[in-house]
Structures are given as C-alpha cells and as structure tokens.
Enzyme design. Structure first.
Site, mmCIF file in Angstrom:
data_model
loop_
_atom_site.group_PDB
_atom_site.id
_atom_site.type_symbol
_atom_site.label_atom_id
_atom_site.label_comp_id
_atom_site.label_asym_id
_atom_site.label_seq_id
_atom_site.Cartn_x
_atom_site.Cartn_y
_atom_site.Cartn_z
ATOM 1 C CB SER A 137 -0.927 0.006 1.229
ATOM 2 O OG SER A 137 -1.877 -1.031 1.122
ATOM 3 N N GLY A 345 -24.779 -26.271 0.783
ATOM 4 C CA GLY A 345 -23.625 -27.156 0.591
ATOM 5 C C GLY A 345 -23.122 -27.175 -0.840
ATOM 6 C CD GLU A 368 -5.619 -1.957 -10.996
ATOM 7 O OE1 GLU A 368 -5.883 -0.757 -11.194
ATOM 8 O OE2 GLU A 368 -5.702 -2.820 -11.883
ATOM 9 C CB SER A 371 -11.256 -1.585 1.335
ATOM 10 O OG SER A 371 -11.895 -2.442 0.409
ATOM 11 C CD GLU A 372 -8.205 -1.827 4.679
ATOM 12 O OE1 GLU A 372 -8.918 -2.602 5.341
ATOM 13 O OE2 GLU A 372 -7.779 -2.125 3.536
#
Length: 384
Positions: A137, A345, A368, A371-372
C-alpha cells in the site's frame, strides 16, 4: 460532452459492444472456465481472440492499432467478461489499463509505434510492475533502483504480485532514479522479455483469480536502453498514480461483473431448488438476500459508470474512481458470500460457479489499492 450513461441509457454503439463481448464470454469462455482455474493456466488462446476482436487495445488510438474507445466501453467490456470469469476479466483489465495504458498515456511517439500495435492486437501481453515486497500500500516506498550508465540504465531490485509477469513480453516497471527527490525521484521504464538481467521469478499459487498470472520479478544489473525511459525522468510515480485512477474503474467493473454473475447463478438456483416442498425463491429470507445483492449492484454500477464518464470527459475523478472501486469490490464480496449461502452445501463445491466467485472476490478489495487506501483517498478529497 460525450453521452453520460450515468444519466441515461447506453448508446447504440455501446450496446453493440456489450452484446458482442457478452456473446463471446458465454460461447468461448464459460465452457472452459475451470480448465484454466484448476491448473492456474493462463488463457493465452482466449486472450489472442480478444485481441483480434479489439478488446485488448480498448483505449489505444486507431493509428496504433487500437479500438479508440473510452473508459465507459472499457468498464462494459470488463464487466461482461467478469460475469463469466472474473480472472479473465482481471487480465483484460490489467493488460488494457496498466502496461498498455501507461505507454499510451506517457510514451513518446517512437515508443507508442513500437509497442502499442502488438499490445493492442494481443500479439504480446503486457505486465506492469509497481508493488514490491517492502512497498504494498506504501507504493512510494519501493526499493528498486535504476542508475544511468552511458546510453543505458542499470536496474536492480524486484517486484511482487506482477500481473502477467510470466506470460508478458512487454513490461512497464518503476524504480528510483534519484533517492533525494522522494516521490519525484521515481521513473518508469519499458522492459522486454529476454533483456539481460530481467529474471522471471516465482509464479504465485493463489486462492482465486487463478487464470490471471501473478509473478515475482527480479532485476540483476538489468540493462535498459536509455530510450526505454517512459515519460519524463522523475515522473514515474506521479504518472503511475494517474494510470491507477483508470485501473480503479476497471476493478470496479470487474467487481460488478463478479457480483452480477453470482446473482444470476443464485436467482437461477433459487428458482430450481426445492426445500420443504417449496422453491427457495418462495422463501422471504432468500428473496431479501437477492434484493439486497441486486440493489448493491445497481448502485455500484452507477458509481463506476459515473467515474468512467468523468474520465472520458477529462474531469478530475480521483475521489469518484476510489468510491467506485471501494463500494463495488466490497459488495462483490458480499454478493459472492450470499450466493454461496443460498446454494448451501452445493455452493461449497466446484460443480457450481459460486464457489469460484467466492474465491475470486477477495482480491478485489486488495488489488490496485486496498479498501483502506480507497478510504484514505476519499477522505483526503473531502477534507482538503
């Protein structure tokens, strides 16, 4: 300004493109999805066919052999493929939006003429190397270094999680060229398979997106001709961020396609499967799950198409692309999870498609920009 699909329906041309790629995905990809997924085999034959149809040079101008389309069409194409196989959708997104588009946006005329025609035609596959083992990141924290030596650059370092690292013949990688300049001391280079010092490393054995090749690269005194500097020296990282804005739109489309594919499978199964003397579709609890997935998909699609339309019209869309990628990737995870739950199942076995959607979905909240990171991008825009 161009037509805005966020406000109205698709154009006739966009509908033709959608129907063409939808038919291709159903007839050519669907029958062989697991033949590529199980052994982690890259679908080279399918990629060549996509190139022949013009779907590997989506954003490339016609004079370089491309389709000269926009980001809206790009999103449509990736979404339709991803409904059937998100991993092939991911490869189409990465090929078009990263390596090829970096050269398209920032290459000089000589570089464009040399590399874009083969990339656009699918004769060569493109890879893009930014992430390193020490810089995920924190993309600017990379360690790879390129030092000028006469008419060459000498490149040393490595890249992690490079999409198409094994199968590519054209690579765009970034490296430090001036340590003191920080982010403005990073440059981009075009590499070719077979260059002295370019080492193709370990191919990753992944949870999902298994048909999309992911590889480690190493550079050991890799000799890169000076003319292969891509863009201005020191602008590599800044340009890479611009490339990623478009990449986020494609990953949003990839996510929407996956979610739609999971929903379509769940609706079909709910109508066919009976329990307690009733079809699953008659149970309110199942209906609510389907309704929530469908609503999320529609919202995600609007966000993605808005970001794509803004990109096509030259409107700054950093926040909008991040919003689209964030929301679409997270609802794709939820859609795949709920689809498996509806299947019960059977959702846990490979005979049904939702098992693969479930495995494929996780990467979308990571690749890419996690989310953070998307939340940081959005918050920075709000608070600037």
């Amino acid at each position: 300004m161009e037509h805005n699909p966020f406000l109205s329906e698709l154009t006739e041309n966009q509908i033709v493109i959608r129907d063409t790629i939808r038919n291709f995905a159903e007839k050519t990809i669907r029958p062989v999805v697991m033949e590529y997924d199980e052994p982690q085999k890259f679908p080279m034959e399918i990629m060549h066919k996509l190139g022949e149809l013009g779907f590997l040079g989506i954003l490339v101008p016609e004079k370089y052999g491309g389709a000269n389309l926009g980001y809206v069409e790009y999103a449509i194409i990736v979404e339709e493929i991803s409904k059937v196989d998100p991993s092939i959708g991911l490869s189409v997104a990465a090929h078009n939006g990263l390596c090829t588009n970096h050269i398209n946006l920032f290459g000089n005329e000589v570089q464009k003429k040399k590399y874009l025609p083969d990339l656009a035609a699918g004769k060569k596959i493109g890879a893009w190397g930014l992430t390193e083992s020490y810089s995920g990141s924190d993309a600017a924290g990379l360690k790879s270094i390129a030092v000028k030596d006469g008419n060459n650059w000498i490149l040393n370092g490595s890249k992690q999680f490079t999409t198409h690292g094994t199968v590519a013949e054209t690579y765009v990688v970034v490296a430090i060229t001036n340590k003191e300049a920080g982010k403005k001391g990073i440059s981009a280079f075009i590499l070719e398979k077979g260059m002295e010092g370019l080492i193709i490393g370990k191919k990753e054995n992944k949870l999902g997106m298994r048909a999309s090749d992911t590889t480690q690269l190493a550079f050991e005194n890799c000799i890169v001709p000076a003319e292969n500097l891509l863009g201005e020296e020191g602008m590599g990282f800044i340009n890479a961020l611009k490339v990623l804005e478009g990449g986020r739109i494609s990953i949003a489309a990839n996510s929407i396609g996956l979610a739609q594919g999971a929903l379509d499978a769940a609706v079909k199964y709910a109508k066919e499967r009976q329990q307690f003397g009733k079809h699953l579709s008659e149970f309110e609890s199942i209906q609510f799950k389907l309704a929530d997935i469908a609503t999320n998909i529609e919202a995600a699609r609007e966000l993605a198409y808005r970001a794509a339309w803004m990109k096509d019209n030259g409107i700054t869309n950093t926040k909008e692309a991040a919003e689209a990628k964030l929301f679409a990737s997270e609802i794709a995870e939820k859609a795949a999870n709920e689809a498996v739950q509806i299947f019960g199942g059977y959702g846990y076995v490979k005979d049904y498609p939702v098992e693969k959607f479930y495995r494929d979905a996780k990467l979308l909240t990571i690749g890419e920009g996690t989310s953070e990171i998307q939340r940081i991008v959005i918050a920075r825009d709000l608070l600037k």
